[in-house]
Motif scaffolding. Sequence first.
Motif, PDB file in Angstrom:
ATOM      1  N   LYS A 189       0.843  -1.217   0.000  1.00 32.22           N
ATOM      2  CA  LYS A 189       0.000   0.000   0.000  1.00 32.22           C
ATOM      3  C   LYS A 189       0.870   1.256   0.000  1.00 32.22           C
ATOM      4  CE  LYS A 189      -4.511  -1.126   0.678  1.00 32.22           C
ATOM      5  NZ  LYS A 189      -5.273  -0.982  -0.535  1.00 32.22           N
ATOM      6  N   ARG A 190       1.928   1.244   0.791  1.00 38.41           N
ATOM      7  CA  ARG A 190       2.839   2.390   0.842  1.00 38.41           C
ATOM      8  C   ARG A 190       3.496   2.599  -0.523  1.00 38.41           C
ATOM      9  NH1 ARG A 190       7.323   1.642   5.085  1.00 38.41           N
ATOM     10  NH2 ARG A 190       8.034   0.126   3.566  1.00 38.41           N
ATOM     11  N   SER A 231       1.020   4.054  -3.001  1.00 42.91           N
ATOM     12  CA  SER A 231       0.829   5.490  -2.761  1.00 42.91           C
ATOM     13  C   SER A 231       1.989   6.293  -3.344  1.00 42.91           C
ATOM     14  CB  SER A 231       0.705   5.781  -1.267  1.00 42.91           C
ATOM     15  OG  SER A 231      -0.492   5.261  -0.772  1.00 42.91           O
ATOM     16  N   HIS A 252       1.784   6.424  -7.128  1.00 47.31           N
ATOM     17  CA  HIS A 252       0.669   7.298  -7.526  1.00 47.31           C
ATOM     18  C   HIS A 252       1.025   8.765  -7.276  1.00 47.31           C
ATOM     19  CE1 HIS A 252      -3.363   8.880  -8.047  1.00 47.31           C
ATOM     20  NE2 HIS A 252      -3.148   9.554  -6.925  1.00 47.31           N
ATOM     21  N   ASP A 253       1.414   9.081  -6.031  1.00 46.27           N
ATOM     22  CA  ASP A 253       1.646  10.471  -5.646  1.00 46.27           C
ATOM     23  C   ASP A 253       2.885  11.083  -6.299  1.00 46.27           C
ATOM     24  OD1 ASP A 253      -0.580  10.151  -4.025  1.00 46.27           O
ATOM     25  OD2 ASP A 253       0.592   9.934  -2.181  1.00 46.27           O
TER      26      ASP A 253
END
Length: 116
Positions: free
Chosen positions: A14-15, A18, A21-22
């Motif tokens: 998940k990290r 992110s 994506h970010d």
Amino acid sequence: MKELHTVLPAAELKRAQSFYHDALGLDPDETHEGVLVYHVGSGSVFEIYETSKAGTAQNTQMGWITDDLDAEMSTLRERGVVFEEFDIPGMKTVNGVVTADDMKSAWFRDTEGNFI
């Protein structure tokens, strides 16, 4: 051989998702249990899989080609990416960039410790 398929480890999927994506503006095209698959460019694919062994490699694990490294680095820096600095025999960065002949290179780490 016809395509490149890179595989990167992540301690926390998940990290990593992110971060990609970010910071890089990428979202996975496929998700499977413990695996994210990204299709980028012309047939290039990379996947990120969850493992406790993430962050142990001390070498470049994935590379991107760009026509404008300075612009890409500026965008990535605005998104919080920190570029590596090196000062070792045969390689010294200036503002995160190594220049050799007609090629410029820069490295950063993702949240999982992978050298990109």
